[in-house]
Design a protein around this motif. Structure first.
Motif, PDB file in Angstrom:
ATOM      1  N   ALA A  44       1.182  -0.986   0.251  1.00  0.00           N
ATOM      2  CA  ALA A  44       0.104  -0.170  -0.617  1.00  0.00           C
ATOM      3  C   ALA A  44       0.752   1.469  -0.038  1.00  0.00           C
ATOM      4  CB  ALA A  44      -0.837   0.422   0.776  1.00  0.00           C
ATOM      5  N   PHE A  45       2.075   1.025   0.748  1.00  0.00           N
ATOM      6  CA  PHE A  45       3.175   1.677   1.183  1.00  0.00           C
ATOM      7  C   PHE A  45       3.210   2.492  -0.523  1.00  0.00           C
ATOM      8  CE2 PHE A  45       3.526   1.961   5.480  1.00  0.00           C
ATOM      9  CZ  PHE A  45       3.179   3.706   5.606  1.00  0.00           C
ATOM     10  N   ILE A  46       3.312   1.504  -1.348  1.00  0.00           N
ATOM     11  CA  ILE A  46       4.836   1.489  -3.026  1.00  0.00           C
ATOM     12  C   ILE A  46       3.260   2.469  -3.150  1.00  0.00           C
ATOM     13  CG2 ILE A  46       5.502   0.329  -4.667  1.00  0.00           C
ATOM     14  CD1 ILE A  46       6.344  -1.183  -2.903  1.00  0.00           C
ATOM     15  N   LEU A  47       2.388   2.226  -3.568  1.00  0.00           N
ATOM     16  CA  LEU A  47       0.729   2.266  -4.336  1.00  0.00           C
ATOM     17  C   LEU A  47       1.031   3.917  -4.278  1.00  0.00           C
ATOM     18  CD1 LEU A  47      -0.877  -0.771  -4.343  1.00  0.00           C
ATOM     19  CD2 LEU A  47       0.432   0.199  -6.533  1.00  0.00           C
ATOM     20  N   PHE A  48       0.779   4.413  -2.789  1.00  0.00           N
ATOM     21  CA  PHE A  48       0.548   4.548  -2.374  1.00  0.00           C
ATOM     22  C   PHE A  48       0.847   6.411  -3.220  1.00  0.00           C
ATOM     23  CE2 PHE A  48      -3.436   5.147   0.803  1.00  0.00           C
ATOM     24  CZ  PHE A  48      -4.259   5.851   0.086  1.00  0.00           C
ATOM     25  N   CYS A  49       2.425   6.101  -2.298  1.00  0.00           N
ATOM     26  CA  CYS A  49       3.723   7.117  -3.237  1.00  0.00           C
ATOM     27  C   CYS A  49       3.655   6.888  -5.080  1.00  0.00           C
ATOM     28  CB  CYS A  49       5.430   5.743  -2.971  1.00  0.00           C
ATOM     29  SG  CYS A  49       6.913   6.682  -3.728  1.00  0.00           S
ATOM     30  N   LEU A  50       3.413   5.935  -5.484  1.00  0.00           N
ATOM     31  CA  LEU A  50       2.605   6.860  -6.857  1.00  0.00           C
ATOM     32  C   LEU A  50       1.660   7.350  -7.435  1.00  0.00           C
ATOM     33  CD1 LEU A  50       3.471   2.621  -8.599  1.00  0.00           C
ATOM     34  CD2 LEU A  50       5.263   4.345  -8.812  1.00  0.00           C
ATOM     35  N   THR A  51       0.802   7.121  -6.921  1.00  0.00           N
ATOM     36  CA  THR A  51      -0.517   7.746  -6.534  1.00  0.00           C
ATOM     37  C   THR A  51       0.060   9.602  -6.060  1.00  0.00           C
ATOM     38  OG1 THR A  51      -2.069   6.365  -5.948  1.00  0.00           O
ATOM     39  CG2 THR A  51      -3.259   8.338  -5.714  1.00  0.00           C
ATOM     40  N   PHE A  52       0.208   9.451  -5.387  1.00  0.00           N
ATOM     41  CA  PHE A  52       0.958  10.993  -5.105  1.00  0.00           C
ATOM     42  C   PHE A  52       1.829  11.452  -5.485  1.00  0.00           C
ATOM     43  CE2 PHE A  52      -0.240   9.143  -0.281  1.00  0.00           C
ATOM     44  CZ  PHE A  52      -1.624   9.624  -0.590  1.00  0.00           C
ATOM     45  N   GLY A  53       2.799  10.659  -6.040  1.00  0.00           N
ATOM     46  CA  GLY A  53       3.702  11.506  -6.763  1.00  0.00           C
ATOM     47  C   GLY A  53       3.271  11.951  -8.663  1.00  0.00           C
ATOM     48  N   PHE A  54       2.480  10.730  -8.466  1.00  0.00           N
ATOM     49  CA  PHE A  54       2.198  11.355 -10.119  1.00  0.00           C
ATOM     50  C   PHE A  54       0.953  12.642 -10.196  1.00  0.00           C
ATOM     51  CE2 PHE A  54      -1.598  11.143 -13.053  1.00  0.00           C
ATOM     52  CZ  PHE A  54      -1.546  11.047 -14.528  1.00  0.00           C
ATOM     53  N   THR A  55       0.015  12.386  -8.677  1.00  0.00           N
ATOM     54  CA  THR A  55      -0.780  13.996  -8.781  1.00  0.00           C
ATOM     55  C   THR A  55       0.748  15.074  -8.986  1.00  0.00           C
ATOM     56  OG1 THR A  55      -2.167  12.435  -7.249  1.00  0.00           O
ATOM     57  CG2 THR A  55      -2.459  14.902  -6.722  1.00  0.00           C
ATOM     58  N   GLY A  56       1.416  14.839  -8.413  1.00  0.00           N
ATOM     59  CA  GLY A  56       2.458  16.135  -8.323  1.00  0.00           C
ATOM     60  C   GLY A  56       3.157  16.781  -9.410  1.00  0.00           C
TER      61      GLY A  56
ATOM     62  N   CYS B  37       5.630   8.768   2.067  1.00  0.00           N
ATOM     63  CA  CYS B  37       5.169   7.079   1.790  1.00  0.00           C
ATOM     64  C   CYS B  37       6.632   6.313   1.628  1.00  0.00           C
ATOM     65  CB  CYS B  37       4.102   7.246   0.467  1.00  0.00           C
ATOM     66  SG  CYS B  37       2.286   7.504   1.088  1.00  0.00           S
ATOM     67  N   LEU B  38       7.198   6.532   1.113  1.00  0.00           N
ATOM     68  CA  LEU B  38       8.259   5.366   0.611  1.00  0.00           C
ATOM     69  C   LEU B  38       8.883   5.587   1.698  1.00  0.00           C
ATOM     70  CD1 LEU B  38      10.558   4.065  -1.184  1.00  0.00           C
ATOM     71  CD2 LEU B  38      11.372   6.376  -1.642  1.00  0.00           C
ATOM     72  N   ILE B  39       9.075   6.727   2.811  1.00  0.00           N
ATOM     73  CA  ILE B  39       9.828   6.722   4.248  1.00  0.00           C
ATOM     74  C   ILE B  39       9.224   5.429   5.131  1.00  0.00           C
ATOM     75  CG2 ILE B  39      10.310   7.907   6.536  1.00  0.00           C
ATOM     76  CD1 ILE B  39      10.904  10.221   4.631  1.00  0.00           C
TER      77      ILE B  39
ATOM     78  N   ILE C 238      10.250   1.841   4.371  1.00  0.00           N
ATOM     79  CA  ILE C 238      10.802   1.409   4.933  1.00  0.00           C
ATOM     80  C   ILE C 238      10.832   1.308   6.396  1.00  0.00           C
ATOM     81  CG2 ILE C 238      12.943   2.747   5.675  1.00  0.00           C
ATOM     82  CD1 ILE C 238      12.958   3.723   2.884  1.00  0.00           C
ATOM     83  N   LEU C 239      10.403   2.339   7.112  1.00  0.00           N
ATOM     84  CA  LEU C 239      10.126   1.972   9.198  1.00  0.00           C
ATOM     85  C   LEU C 239       9.878   0.669   8.869  1.00  0.00           C
ATOM     86  CD1 LEU C 239       8.471   5.753   9.717  1.00  0.00           C
ATOM     87  CD2 LEU C 239      11.631   4.511  10.284  1.00  0.00           C
ATOM     88  N   LEU C 240       8.567  -0.164   7.941  1.00  0.00           N
ATOM     89  CA  LEU C 240       7.528  -1.122   8.704  1.00  0.00           C
ATOM     90  C   LEU C 240       8.633  -2.166   8.544  1.00  0.00           C
ATOM     91  CD1 LEU C 240       5.116  -1.535   9.621  1.00  0.00           C
ATOM     92  CD2 LEU C 240       3.980  -1.382   6.683  1.00  0.00           C
ATOM     93  N   LEU C 241       9.217  -1.581   7.582  1.00  0.00           N
ATOM     94  CA  LEU C 241       9.847  -3.618   7.506  1.00  0.00           C
ATOM     95  C   LEU C 241      11.348  -4.006   8.980  1.00  0.00           C
ATOM     96  CD1 LEU C 241      12.387  -1.693   4.483  1.00  0.00           C
ATOM     97  CD2 LEU C 241      10.670  -3.511   4.601  1.00  0.00           C
ATOM     98  N   LYS C 242      10.997  -2.973   9.847  1.00  0.00           N
ATOM     99  CA  LYS C 242      11.104  -3.884  11.204  1.00  0.00           C
ATOM    100  C   LYS C 242      10.203  -4.168  11.894  1.00  0.00           C
ATOM    101  CE  LYS C 242      15.469  -0.726  11.906  1.00  0.00           C
ATOM    102  NZ  LYS C 242      16.913   0.225  12.277  1.00  0.00           N
TER     103      LYS C 242
END
Length: 454
Positions: A322-334, A433-435, A438-442
């Motif tokens: 979900a984080f990856i997909l929102f990263c793409l969504t928000f990035g495209f909007t920008g 969202c990318l950050i 990364i945090l959730l990996l732990k």
């Protein structure tokens, strides 16, 4: 424990109706507060007056609306642990959570209306004071309702299956409630077309939706007997001791870190959506409604898939996706706009498509993850502090929202005529969202699940 019932599907939905109510009310504030008090050029041309000072007046960086909303959120976050502790220790005959829902519902709805009712239809210090008082009262009311409400997730559900089912139900009603809040421009547009001033039309719309939302808030109060489903044992820990114990849980700390980052990004995007529609996509403001409703409708189609994926791969991996997909969504909007060479309506549709699946994932799974952590802690220590876990969680994400409101209202003033600030906002949301991922990996999901007794 033998007298404790398993919650039925019908009661799950009765509980979820409360979420419908508070998502409508919080959706009005989250989506339209800044739009109401810091209007864009299109709103101004339509007759919307300025009610509070505009621009960066505080330390040359902060706007009045940004500082007020951030202070309200900070107050809200600070009160969360207190309300969570009071709820955990409550000894009412109605249970530990239901009394809070009962007595906070009407103040919650009323303050939502009053936030938009600053008395002077021009820039005035009286309006600033009014807004500060009632945004603070609103945030206290939402805390008194939502912290005990969400605590019930871990208590009404006794198995992983029930937790996912309840999380799915409240996620559905949350999305529907937020979507209803996004219908507001359509409603106030009808009033404007019938001769009403824009500001009065908006206020009437917010009042109607708030009254309906308040009715929904009261449904769990009169349909859920908390003692039927919960072995109520009031906590004996004081607030500071309980909060300290909660944050000693390493997996909970990791969850909180990513949650702060996620809600920072989401708040930037949700607050910015009406502005993205008008300034980046260059569509009429009423298109904010079909865009959000479109994301909502598509996300609902993914709900059965979310539950299947969570059971097969675990909640952590699904939230990472979900984080990856929102990263793409928000990035495209920008980067959206005429420069892409794609029809503007197609760009809006792409945002709907990209954003729908991660919305479904985030809508269901984080609540269930907190329930897992709280239940595992109860199994390990013998003390049920679900209220404090949810209070600590809401404290953290509201902190993220507070920072986002300051950042949004400040960044929005950059190149306002060209919409430069709104592009920066969307791209910032993408980065965070990318950050968060990364945090959730732990996060050690296997360790948590191993402690839970079905």
């Amino acid at each position: 424990m033998s007298n404790i019932k398993s919650i039925t599907k019908g009661k799950m939905w009765c509980y979820a109706i409360g979420q419908l109510g508070w998502s409508m009310l919080s959706g009005l504030i989250a989506s339209w507060l800044v739009y109401f008090y810091q209007p864009d050029f299109e709103s101004i041309k339509s007759g919307m007056p300025f009610l509070i000072p505009q621009g960066k007046f505080i330390f040359g960086a902060l706007t009045v609306i940004g500082l007020i909303t951030a202070l309200g959120r900070i107050f809200d976050a600070i009160t969360d642990p207190f309300v969570g502790s009071w709820s955990d220790k409550c000894k009412s005959n109605l249970g530990r959570r239901i009394p809070f829902l009962k007595y906070s519902a009407i103040p919650f709805g009323l303050t939502t209306i009053l936030v938009f009712c600053a008395p002077i239809k021009a820039i005035s210090s009286i309006n600033v004071i009014w807004l500060f008082i009632f945004i603070t009262a609103y945030y206290f009311a939402i805390t008194c309702y939502c912290t005990p409400y969400t605590s019930l997730i871990a208590e009404l559900a006794h198995t992983q299956e029930e937790k996912l089912q309840i999380s799915t139900c409240i996620s559905l009603t949350f999305i529907v409630g937020t979507a209803v809040a996004y219908v507001a421009p359509v409603i106030w547009g009808i009033f404007i077309n019938n001769g009403m001033e824009r500001i009065d039309a908006m206020r009437l719309t917010f009042s109607i939706l708030s009254i309906i939302g308040t009715i929904f808030l009261l449904v769990p109060v009169f349909t859920i007997n908390e003692k039927d489903y919960v072995d109520i044992k009031p906590s004996t820990s004081n607030m500071f001791s309980s909060l300290l114990k909660t944050f000693k849980n390493s997996n909970f700390r990791i969850f909180v870190y990513q949650d702060v980052v996620y809600f920072f990004a989401l708040t930037l995007f949700q607050t910015g959506l009406p502005f993205f529609v008008t300034m980046l996509f260059q569509l009429p403001e009423t298109f904010a409604t079909p865009i959000f409703v479109g994301i909502t409708a598509m996300s609902l189609l993914f709900y059965p898939i979310v539950n299947i994926l969570a059971k097969k791969f675990g909640k952590k991996k699904c939230v990472l996706l979900a984080f990856i997909l929102f990263c793409l969504t928000f990035g495209f909007t920008g980067i959206a706009g005429p420069a892409l060479g794609i029809p503007k309506i197609i760009q809006a549709i792409l945002v709907v498509i990209l954003g729908s699946f991660p919305m479904a994932l985030f809508g269901i799974l984080p609540q269930a993850m907190v329930a897992d952590i709280a239940q595992a802690e109860t199994e390990e220590t013998g003390e049920n502090r679900s209220g404090m876990f949810y209070a600590a969680r809401t404290f953290a994400y509201k902190l993220g929202q507070s920072i986002a409101m300051i950042a949004f209202t400040s960044m929005a003033t950059i190149g306002i005529e060209q919409g430069t600030g709104y592009r920066i906002i969307a791209l910032t949301a993408s980065l965070f969202c990318l950050i968060g991922g990364i945090l959730l990996l732990k996060y050690d999901e296997k360790k948590i699940i191993s402690k839970i007794k079905e």
